[in-house]
Design a protein around this motif. Structure first.
Motif, short mmCIF file in Angstrom:
data_model
loop_
_atom_site.label_atom_id
_atom_site.label_comp_id
_atom_site.label_asym_id
_atom_site.label_seq_id
_atom_site.Cartn_x
_atom_site.Cartn_y
_atom_site.Cartn_z
N ARG A 1 -15.91 7.47 47.23
CA ARG A 1 -14.65 7.10 47.88
C ARG A 1 -14.23 8.12 48.93
O ARG A 1 -13.23 7.91 49.64
CB ARG A 1 -13.56 6.94 46.83
CG ARG A 1 -13.73 5.72 45.94
CD ARG A 1 -13.47 4.43 46.68
NE ARG A 1 -12.04 4.27 46.99
CZ ARG A 1 -11.55 3.38 47.84
NH1 ARG A 1 -12.36 2.59 48.51
NH2 ARG A 1 -10.26 3.30 48.04
N THR B 1 -16.17 0.63 48.78
CA THR B 1 -14.92 -0.11 48.58
C THR B 1 -14.41 0.15 47.17
O THR B 1 -15.09 0.77 46.33
CB THR B 1 -15.14 -1.61 48.77
OG1 THR B 1 -16.04 -2.09 47.74
CG2 THR B 1 -15.76 -1.90 50.13
N GLU B 2 -13.22 -0.33 46.89
CA GLU B 2 -12.66 -0.15 45.55
C GLU B 2 -13.52 -0.84 44.49
O GLU B 2 -13.55 -0.43 43.33
CB GLU B 2 -11.23 -0.69 45.50
CG GLU B 2 -10.26 0.15 46.32
CD GLU B 2 -8.83 -0.37 46.26
OE1 GLU B 2 -7.90 0.46 46.16
OE2 GLU B 2 -8.65 -1.61 46.32
N GLY C 1 -7.22 1.68 50.32
CA GLY C 1 -7.86 0.48 49.82
C GLY C 1 -9.30 0.44 50.30
O GLY C 1 -10.04 1.41 50.13
N ASP C 2 -9.69 -0.64 50.95
CA ASP C 2 -11.05 -0.75 51.48
C ASP C 2 -11.13 -0.39 52.96
O ASP C 2 -12.18 -0.55 53.58
CB ASP C 2 -11.57 -2.18 51.28
CG ASP C 2 -11.83 -2.50 49.82
OD1 ASP C 2 -11.90 -1.55 49.01
OD2 ASP C 2 -11.97 -3.69 49.50
#
Length: 373
Positions: free
Chosen positions: A17, A34-35, A60-61
């Motif tokens: 992340r 991504t999440e 977020g993404d």
């Protein structure tokens, strides 16, 4: 350098992340997840003022540029410009290149090119990765040489007795028997008999219990665009190395290696396995860095070839076909900035083909003069 291929850009366990900068084909990219855990690969430079997205953060993404806060989704589309008032639309050209991305064999791969999905070459297969009888280690090293020189070095069996005479080559018996190359559109392999030297160290202790063979069968192979395989069948088991020769620029290569073995499969032997891989690369590095010309010739007749060079010749012939087909990174992939003259590589993503009017809308300028490093 070849485009329109899947490139393994990073070990999968290093992509998370936190945005991560990587370089390939002379272009900078940013990787993140991504999440939901899916890997994403975008061009690393914000279209607005060239900020490095890899220095930004995730929301977020979406990735946020550290300079003016522009946010881009996983498809490369700008979805927020903080300086804009609410009634202002985001320009359609506000986007960065997004490249098809997948995770396989412990690597994050990105398709660096603009071909539609049905026309893309396959990702090479690494069957040992999912075989529980094998254990894998990772290793990497930067070599100051063109990636095709490092690439060809591994499939060249004839250099083994001389460059690796103290590790796994035998300078007393350097002959290479005739071998047959098995080739597809995207790969080539050959089983080659080599005379081994006496094994040393930890491996030698176990090998003493077994009769020493007159030769071992080594499988050398290449997989387009930049992967080579070395499969050594030892008396104590199999050692298989997959080398990913990542072109940072025309004269620098990041070699990432996945090394598999089906002997000494405990974690306690991993350090020894990495040490042996490092020894091989350190023996190769000064020789490859000294090769001239620095770049692989385009014409076969520019270098002399013999029978033991069959794998390299097969690569060069296939490469010539791909260059003719327009898969070579050339002037169309180089953009030039304003005075002073600066250039940078920009590999077109599929979105450029899907939106022809945007084909040159979101290119970036080189940060420094000359070829990016």
């Amino acid at each position: 350098m070849l485009k329109n291929f899947w490139y393994a850009l990073e070990f999968a366990d290093r992509v998370g992340r936190d945005p991560r900068k990587v370089t390939c084909l002379g272009q900078d990219f940013v990787l993140y997840r991504t999440e939901a855990g899916a890997p994403v690969c975008l061009s690393d430079l914000c279209v607005h003022r060239g900020g490095a997205l890899s220095m930004g953060r995730l929301s977020g993404d979406c990735i946020t540029c550290p300079y003016h806060g522009w946010q881009y989704d996983a498809e490369g589309k700008c979805v927020r410009i903080p300086a804009n008032s609410a009634e202002r639309n985001i320009p359609r050209k506000a986007r960065v290149d997004s490249y098809p991305t997948l995770e396989r064999y412990g690597m994050v791969w990105a398709f660096l090119g603009d071909l539609p999905e049905e026309q893309r070459p396959p990702v090479p297969q690494i069957p040992q990765h999912d075989d529980p009888s094998f254990r894998a280690v990772q290793y990497e090293m930067v070599i100051d040489a063109n990636y095709e020189r490092t690439f060809e070095n591994v499939v060249d069996a004839a250099h083994t007795p001389f460059v690796h005479g103290t590790s796994f080559g035998n300078p007393v018996k350097p002959e290479i028997p005739d071998f047959r190359v098995q080739q597809t559109d995207w790969s080539a392999e050959a089983d080659i008999r080599l005379s081994p030297p006496p094994p040393k160290g930890l491996w030698g202790l176990l090998a003493r219990r077994r009769p020493r063979p007159d030769y071992v069968t080594v499988t050398n192979g290449w997989y387009l665009p930049n992967i080579v395989k070395l499969h050594v069948r030892l008396p104590i088991g199999d050692m298989i190395l997959y080398d990913f020769n990542i072109p940072l620029s025309q004269d620098r290569t990041l070699v990432k290696i996945l090394g598999y073995r089906n002997f000494f499969t405990g974690a306690w032997a991993d350090a020894n396995a990495r040490k042996r891989i490092e020894k091989i690369l350190l023996e190769d590095r000064p020789v490859v860095e000294s090769q001239r010309p620095e770049l692989l010739p385009f014409d076969l007749s520019d270098e002399l070839h013999v029978r033991s060079d069959a794998l390299q010749v097969a690569y060069r012939r296939r490469r010539a076909q791909l260059i003719k087909d327009g898969w070579w990174v050339d002037g169309d992939d180089i953009i030039t900035g304003d005075v002073p003259r600066r250039t940078a590589t920009v590999i077109a993503s599929p979105a450029r083909r899907d939106n022809p009017e945007l084909a040159s809308a979101w290119v970036h300028k080189a940060r420094t003069g000359g070829e990016p490093r």
